[in-house]
Design an enzyme around this catalytic site. Structure first.
Site, PDB file in Angstrom:
ATOM      1  N   CYS A  80       0.839  -1.203   0.000  1.00  0.00           N
ATOM      2  CA  CYS A  80       0.000   0.000   0.000  1.00  0.00           C
ATOM      3  C   CYS A  80       0.877   1.257   0.000  1.00  0.00           C
ATOM      4  CB  CYS A  80      -0.968  -0.052   1.170  1.00  0.00           C
ATOM      5  SG  CYS A  80      -2.382   1.006   0.909  1.00  0.00           S
ATOM      6  N   ARG A 107      -3.154   7.093  -6.258  1.00  0.00           N
ATOM      7  CA  ARG A 107      -3.493   6.939  -4.835  1.00  0.00           C
ATOM      8  C   ARG A 107      -5.003   6.949  -4.617  1.00  0.00           C
ATOM      9  NH1 ARG A 107      -0.182  11.322  -1.588  1.00  0.00           N
ATOM     10  NH2 ARG A 107      -1.319  10.387   0.142  1.00  0.00           N
ATOM     11  N   ILE A 135      -7.165  -0.657   2.015  1.00  0.00           N
ATOM     12  CA  ILE A 135      -7.514   0.500   2.854  1.00  0.00           C
ATOM     13  C   ILE A 135      -7.059   1.768   2.146  1.00  0.00           C
ATOM     14  CG2 ILE A 135      -7.209   1.611   5.109  1.00  0.00           C
ATOM     15  CD1 ILE A 135      -6.454  -1.216   6.186  1.00  0.00           C
ATOM     16  N   HIS A 171      -3.014  -5.337   2.020  1.00  0.00           N
ATOM     17  CA  HIS A 171      -2.266  -5.553   3.269  1.00  0.00           C
ATOM     18  C   HIS A 171      -2.364  -7.002   3.747  1.00  0.00           C
ATOM     19  CE1 HIS A 171      -1.893  -1.209   4.365  1.00  0.00           C
ATOM     20  NE2 HIS A 171      -2.999  -1.105   3.668  1.00  0.00           N
ATOM     21  N   GLU A 173      -0.494  -8.330   5.829  1.00  0.00           N
ATOM     22  CA  GLU A 173      -0.090  -8.322   7.250  1.00  0.00           C
ATOM     23  C   GLU A 173      -1.282  -8.144   8.187  1.00  0.00           C
ATOM     24  OE1 GLU A 173       0.247  -5.944   5.095  1.00  0.00           O
ATOM     25  OE2 GLU A 173       0.014  -3.963   6.032  1.00  0.00           O
TER      26      GLU A 173
END
Ligand code: GLN
Length: 187
Positions: A80, A107, A135, A171, A173
């Site tokens: 990201c 973006r 996100i 993401h 993670e």
């Protein structure tokens, strides 16, 4: 193996936790300075706010140190914000980037109504789709060789690979799925 995570701002602790869960022998370290970077063999740039982190990386010399490490073949993965910082350009803005992936990113590209969502994403070279958490995610609006498309979602490029460098819009993670962390550790 010592793996660094840029820890200026953003969700770096989540990457550290994911790396520590991958397997024994992985030591994850916070990286804020060129001296920290010199202690690690691989580097992750996490999610966060690319304008802020870019300015600070530039000011404290970490940006130049990362570019040098990349030239010396260090594997680097940006998620990201991290992918935005690794891009060669950001659509419509003059913003500091490291120019490590031959791509243009746009973006916050999934629109105001869908700031955040999650869904399965097909990734080249992985057996199972990964759960992508998006996100205020960027998309890759242009890919030029030697960068290659690595993941797509709804016809949009959301992952690229360029040799030992990876960028993903989402993401991993933030999920329990360690497939991409494992993939990165093998690059
Ligand atoms: N929208 C952020 C940026 O442009 C990235 C968001 C994220 O990393 N989750 O910097």
């Amino acid at each position: 193996m010592q793996v660094g995570v840029v820890a200026i701002q953003g969700d770096f602790q989540k990457h550290i936790d994911a790396l520590q869960s991958c397997r024994e022998g992985i030591v994850a370290k916070e990286v804020r300075t060129p001296e920290d970077l010199a202690q690690v063999e691989r580097l992750i740039l996490p999610g966060g706010e690319s304008t802020t982190v870019g300015l600070l990386m530039q000011r404290y010399g970490l940006g130049d140190a990362i570019k040098k490490a990349a030239d010396e073949d260090m594997p680097i993965w940006g998620t990201c914000m991290g992918m935005i910082l690794m891009a060669s350009r950001v659509s419509g803005r003059a913003q500091y980037t490291l120019d490590l992936l031959n791509i243009e990113v746009t973006r916050n590209a999934f629109g105001a109504q869908v700031h955040s969502f999650e869904d399965a994403v097909e990734v080249t070279g992985l057996d199972q789709p990964v759960l992508g958490v998006f996100i205020r995610a960027p998309i890759v609006s242009q890919v030029e060789a030697p960068a290659e498309i690595f993941a797509q979602y709804m016809g949009k490029v959301v992952g690229v690979r360029q040799g030992k460098r990876l960028g993903t819009s989402f993401h991993p993670e933030l999920t329990d799925d360690l497939q991409l962390h494992e993939y990165f550790l093998k690059l």
